[in-house]
Write an enzyme that holds these catalytic residues in place. Structure first.
Site, PDB file in Angstrom:
ATOM      1  N   HIS A  42       0.957  -1.108   0.014  1.00 20.82           N
ATOM      2  CA  HIS A  42      -0.120   0.176   0.057  1.00 20.82           C
ATOM      3  C   HIS A  42       0.912   1.147  -0.118  1.00 20.82           C
ATOM      4  CE1 HIS A  42      -3.416  -2.608   1.419  1.00 20.82           C
ATOM      5  NE2 HIS A  42      -4.132  -1.789   0.707  1.00 20.82           N
ATOM      6  N   LYS A  74      -0.759   5.011   4.235  1.00 24.22           N
ATOM      7  CA  LYS A  74      -1.440   4.180   5.174  1.00 24.22           C
ATOM      8  C   LYS A  74      -0.946   3.952   6.726  1.00 24.22           C
ATOM      9  CE  LYS A  74      -4.033  -0.350   4.819  1.00 24.22           C
ATOM     10  NZ  LYS A  74      -5.256   0.326   4.979  1.00 24.22           N
TER      11      LYS A  74
HETATM   12  P1  NAD Z   1      -7.567   9.812   4.436  1.00 27.77           P
HETATM   13  O1  NAD Z   1      -6.477  10.292   5.632  1.00 27.77           O
HETATM   14  O2  NAD Z   1      -7.042  10.539   2.856  1.00 27.77           O
HETATM   15  O3  NAD Z   1      -8.741  10.706   4.884  1.00 27.77           O
HETATM   16  C1  NAD Z   1      -9.497  10.472   5.977  1.00 27.77           C
HETATM   17  C2  NAD Z   1     -10.330  11.793   6.460  1.00 27.77           C
HETATM   18  O4  NAD Z   1     -11.075  11.528   7.484  1.00 27.77           O
HETATM   19  C3  NAD Z   1      -9.442  13.058   6.332  1.00 27.77           C
HETATM   20  O5  NAD Z   1     -10.042  14.001   5.636  1.00 27.77           O
HETATM   21  C4  NAD Z   1      -9.666  13.288   7.975  1.00 27.77           C
HETATM   22  O6  NAD Z   1      -9.611  14.631   8.116  1.00 27.77           O
HETATM   23  C5  NAD Z   1     -11.203  12.681   8.214  1.00 27.77           C
HETATM   24  N1  NAD Z   1     -11.295  12.549   9.548  1.00 27.77           N
HETATM   25  C6  NAD Z   1     -10.659  12.216  10.495  1.00 27.77           C
HETATM   26  N2  NAD Z   1     -11.090  12.413  11.521  1.00 27.77           N
HETATM   27  C7  NAD Z   1     -12.455  12.570  11.274  1.00 27.77           C
HETATM   28  C8  NAD Z   1     -13.600  12.601  12.207  1.00 27.77           C
HETATM   29  N3  NAD Z   1     -13.641  12.811  13.566  1.00 27.77           N
HETATM   30  N4  NAD Z   1     -14.743  12.915  11.557  1.00 27.77           N
HETATM   31  C9  NAD Z   1     -14.860  13.148  10.144  1.00 27.77           C
HETATM   32  N5  NAD Z   1     -13.930  12.873   9.536  1.00 27.77           N
HETATM   33  C10 NAD Z   1     -12.411  12.613  10.051  1.00 27.77           C
HETATM   34  O7  NAD Z   1      -7.581   8.311   4.248  1.00 27.77           O
HETATM   35  P2  NAD Z   1      -8.217   7.547   2.942  1.00 27.77           P
HETATM   36  O8  NAD Z   1      -7.250   6.932   2.211  1.00 27.77           O
HETATM   37  O9  NAD Z   1      -9.373   8.097   2.343  1.00 27.77           O
HETATM   38  O10 NAD Z   1      -8.965   6.355   3.731  1.00 27.77           O
HETATM   39  C11 NAD Z   1      -9.875   6.467   4.795  1.00 27.77           C
HETATM   40  C12 NAD Z   1     -10.165   5.105   5.480  1.00 27.77           C
HETATM   41  O11 NAD Z   1     -10.877   4.360   4.682  1.00 27.77           O
HETATM   42  C13 NAD Z   1      -9.040   4.364   5.999  1.00 27.77           C
HETATM   43  O12 NAD Z   1      -9.217   3.895   7.222  1.00 27.77           O
HETATM   44  C14 NAD Z   1      -8.438   3.701   4.935  1.00 27.77           C
HETATM   45  O13 NAD Z   1      -7.630   2.373   5.369  1.00 27.77           O
HETATM   46  C15 NAD Z   1      -9.838   3.067   4.660  1.00 27.77           C
HETATM   47  N6  NAD Z   1      -9.798   2.485   2.914  1.00 27.77           N
HETATM   48  C16 NAD Z   1     -11.001   1.429   3.024  1.00 27.77           C
HETATM   49  C17 NAD Z   1     -11.382   0.979   1.850  1.00 27.77           C
HETATM   50  C18 NAD Z   1     -12.162   0.131   1.618  1.00 27.77           C
HETATM   51  O14 NAD Z   1     -12.545  -0.445   0.664  1.00 27.77           O
HETATM   52  N7  NAD Z   1     -12.981  -0.315   2.923  1.00 27.77           N
HETATM   53  C19 NAD Z   1     -10.646   1.465   0.596  1.00 27.77           C
HETATM   54  C20 NAD Z   1      -9.657   2.518   0.706  1.00 27.77           C
HETATM   55  C21 NAD Z   1      -9.583   3.006   2.120  1.00 27.77           C
END
Ligand code: NAD
Length: 274
Positions: A158, A162
């Site tokens: 990844h 991450k």
């Molecule tokens: P990222 O860090 O780019 O985005 C996370 C966002 O959440 C940020 O904008 C942050 O400010 C916000 N955030 C933090 N605390 C918050 C709160 N209390 N309330 C609202 N928003 C808040 O991360 P990303 O790459 O977009 O990934 C997000 C999550 O999704 C991670 O846990 C990642 O592992 C997961 N993910 C899951 C899948 C899936 O298919 N299930 C795919 C990709 C990523």
């Protein structure tokens, strides 16, 4: 003419990599509308138009810092693990279904998810890609047929930002392998083989290795190794839109479901993933 209702969707984690991708997919779709875009308190971008934030045009929905879902809507949460408990509770209070994509969840959050699912419908998946859901299903089938005489090892790659390791997807695939051979993952998973942990491989253990770097969206290779041959099953994600499309497919599906804890395999009709 389609008679399907437009599903209003609130995105939590709106400013993140996944949040922006989800917003783009909703704006470009004709079966969903963006009800709200939520991100953490005090972050840059609050008050900004969500469509513009996602690289499109203004859509009249601004990014806010409080989740207040309305009835008949669905919440899609791709934020960070520490934020998840509050979001689950908000959905239960409002009586709206939740699609949860955030990974690296604490055990207490997984328990909260289970109890919340007695009151609302929840789809939770570490990976919303159709391909990975199939890989997980196939992993269990292959492991069950090969048995413990083939060594199962998993490698995931990844991007460098991450936070959790191994990936939630790797853990889910490894769990399917363990279950198919009648074991609990906790007892057989090996994530560290260096230094003081170095020793020959024990029969039945499942190694899970994580590589971090660059902008890799996510790669998972499950290897089954035997003397003289090796079987490899690989999934590579090239565009995070696949997760967004899968999560939004789950959101449309769960909008009319009874309370329960569902998986992406339920959404695509594959049944139990093991
Ligand atoms: P990222 O860090 O780019 O985005 C996370 C966002 O959440 C940020 O904008 C942050 O400010 C916000 N955030 C933090 N605390 C918050 C709160 N209390 N309330 C609202 N928003 C808040 O991360 P990303 O790459 O977009 O990934 C997000 C999550 O999704 C991670 O846990 C990642 O592992 C997961 N993910 C899951 C899948 C899936 O298919 N299930 C795919 C990709 C990523």
């Amino acid at each position: 003419m389609t008679t399907e209702r437009l599903v209003p969707i609130s995105i939590v984690g709106a400013r993140g990599r996944m949040g922006k991708t989800l917003i783009r997919e909703i704006v470009l779709s004709d079966s969903m509308i963006l009800e709200a875009a939520v991100d953490r308190e005090g972050g840059a971008g609050l008050g900004q138009d969500a469509g513009r934030l996602a690289g499109l045009h203004d859509i009249g929905v601004t990014v806010v810092d409080e989740l207040r879902p309305r009835r008949n809507s669905v919440v899609v949460d791709f934020s960070l693990a520490p934020a998840t408990d509050a979001n689950i509770r908000r959905c239960v209070e409002a009586g709206v279904p939740l699609v949860l994509g955030t990974t690296g969840l604490q055990k207490s959050t997984r328990e909260l998810l289970r109890s919340a699912s007695r009151e609302i419908a929840i789809v939770s998946a570490a990976n919303f890609s159709v391909g990975v859901t199939l890989l997980t299903k196939i992993a269990g089938l292959v492991a069950g047929s090969l048995g413990e005489s083939w060594d199962a090892e998993l490698l995931e790659i990844h991007h460098s930002h991450k936070r959790d390791a191994p990936s939630g997807t790797a853990l889910r695939i490894a769990k399917a392998v363990a279950k198919a051979t009648g074991r609990e993952l906790e007892g057989v998973m090996r994530t560290d083989r260096a230094g003081e942990h170095a020793r020959p491989r024990e029969r039945g253990e499942i190694g899970v290795a994580a590589v971090r770097g660059g902008d890799s969206i996510g790669e998972h290779t499950l290897m089954f190794l035997a003397d003289g041959e090796r079987l490899e099953l690989t999934h590579r994600a090239f565009d995070r839109a696949i997760f967004a499309r899968g999560a939004l497919r789950a959101a449309r599906w769960v909008a009319s479901k009874a309370p329960g804890l569902y998986s992406m395999a339920d959404v695509i009709g594959l049944g139990d993933l093991g």
